[in-house]
Design an enzyme around this catalytic site. Sequence first.
Site, short mmCIF file in Angstrom:
data_model
loop_
_atom_site.label_atom_id
_atom_site.label_comp_id
_atom_site.label_asym_id
_atom_site.label_seq_id
_atom_site.Cartn_x
_atom_site.Cartn_y
_atom_site.Cartn_z
N HIS A 1 0.82 -1.23 0.00
CA HIS A 1 0.00 0.00 0.00
C HIS A 1 0.85 1.27 0.00
CE1 HIS A 1 -3.39 -2.65 1.15
NE2 HIS A 1 -2.49 -3.22 1.93
N SER B 1 15.91 22.19 -13.75
CA SER B 1 14.77 23.03 -14.07
C SER B 1 15.27 24.36 -14.63
CB SER B 1 13.95 23.27 -12.79
OG SER B 1 13.19 24.45 -12.92
N LYS C 1 16.65 22.01 -8.47
CA LYS C 1 15.96 20.79 -8.91
C LYS C 1 16.83 19.85 -9.74
CE LYS C 1 11.67 20.70 -9.67
NZ LYS C 1 10.56 19.89 -9.19
N GLU D 1 10.36 9.43 -16.15
CA GLU D 1 9.01 9.93 -16.42
C GLU D 1 8.64 9.69 -17.88
OE1 GLU D 1 8.61 13.61 -13.30
OE2 GLU D 1 9.86 13.89 -15.03
#
Length: 461
Positions: free
Chosen positions: A157, A278, A284, A291
């Site tokens: 979970h 970024s 970042k 992705e």
Amino acid sequence: MSEKMWGGRFHEAAAASLEEYTQSESYDRRLYREDIAGSKAHATMLGACGVITPDEAAQLVRGLDQVLAEIEAGAFEWKRELEDVHMNIERRLTEIVGPVGGKLHTARSRNDQVALDFRLHVSARLDAWRGGLARLVGVLADRAEEHKDTLLPGCTHMQAAQPVSLAQHLLAYAQMFKRDHERLDDCLKRVRVSPLGAAALAGTTYPIDPAQVAAGVGFPATFANSMDAVSDRDFALEALFDASVVMMHLSRLCEEIILWANPNFGYVKLPDAYSTGSSIMPQKKNPDVCELMRGKTGRVYGALTTLLTIMKGLPMTYDRDMQEDKEPFFDADKTVSASVSIMADMLKVLEFLPGNMRRALDRGFLNATELADYLAAKGLPFREAHHATGEAVALAEQKGVRLEDLSLDELRGFSDLIEKDVYAVLEPEAAVRRRALAGGTGPGPVAAQLSALWAWLGTLA
Ligand code: ARG
């Protein structure tokens, strides 16, 4: 372009747009190798069976070799108006060898021809996927060898559940990719069936030998039913399903790497080469490669859905709809081939951070099961042990400490079966070590998994 759509010109403009609409040359030209291999096998067989003379067969084979050389040298002039790869190659062959070129298509139709070409292509690509998957399994096994003693929270979970070894976690993926490889093996049995000899749909009147063509292209089997042979695309569907499962597995792994790279987890450091910054936030480091791979999974599912939908309403036998089978496969192939290989390369250099993983084991009472098992081993029925442990967890939670930070007196408040030896049992290393049954996360079963995987990889070489 400047032509008006009206009047006498209308017809020509419409014809030109239809030519573009109906052609497949722009993308099926990549099947030239398969088309020429199939044609050479067919010509040779026609000669051997006496349908054409051996000399004619030899001329055709030589001519086809020349066409191949021209294409590979970039000297071949592809003509859109000739519709597809088959007509382009046959036209050039006839220019080279003269009228005998017209004999190549004896006892054959584009329907069985294109089915063979596509099968040859899918067969070669599945072999390439298998190679990529085997490499990926090897990399996972290597990284697992390295991290047999690295522990991290295993989740259910998406919540920390019990300690596991990083090796066990990585080997879970190795098992998935091994199954993917085996699925491809199985699929190949149905891909490697030659349809040549089915002709347009009904078979042929010529005394030909389809088995010789099959052997000529390296396929072990020939079609059982001519109508099925020209209209079956199950083999491509299965390949696309198998590719979809590969992508689904990759996407899950990507999702884990994305989470692990998040500073809140901090289990991995993304290699610079596989992440981006970024344009606005200097701090970042984004897991773009993972992705994208997760996103590209959708394209492959799309290809499967496309072909399923193309096929669903088609009556026997060949219907031109089936020309739409190739582009989804090409696109899926590009995606799955690159993804498997990039994942293997990335995993090789992915930096795991065992210290952060180990620290994460201190949060979330991952050893609660150990305490319950400890009590059960001392004779307390498991349900009662579970309950007593739950109370201990509640106290630790309230005090903001780990279970093992509770004093012996505090612990004994929940059960007087608890003794000093409980602290050793609560160690994550001990929890992992005790899972010694086959397939578990203990060092013994992990070593056994690894040697079985290495043995399997050895059989592929
Ligand atoms: N380009 C066609 C395809 O990909 C080749 C077969 C054409 N056959 C036909 N009967 N028109 O399906």
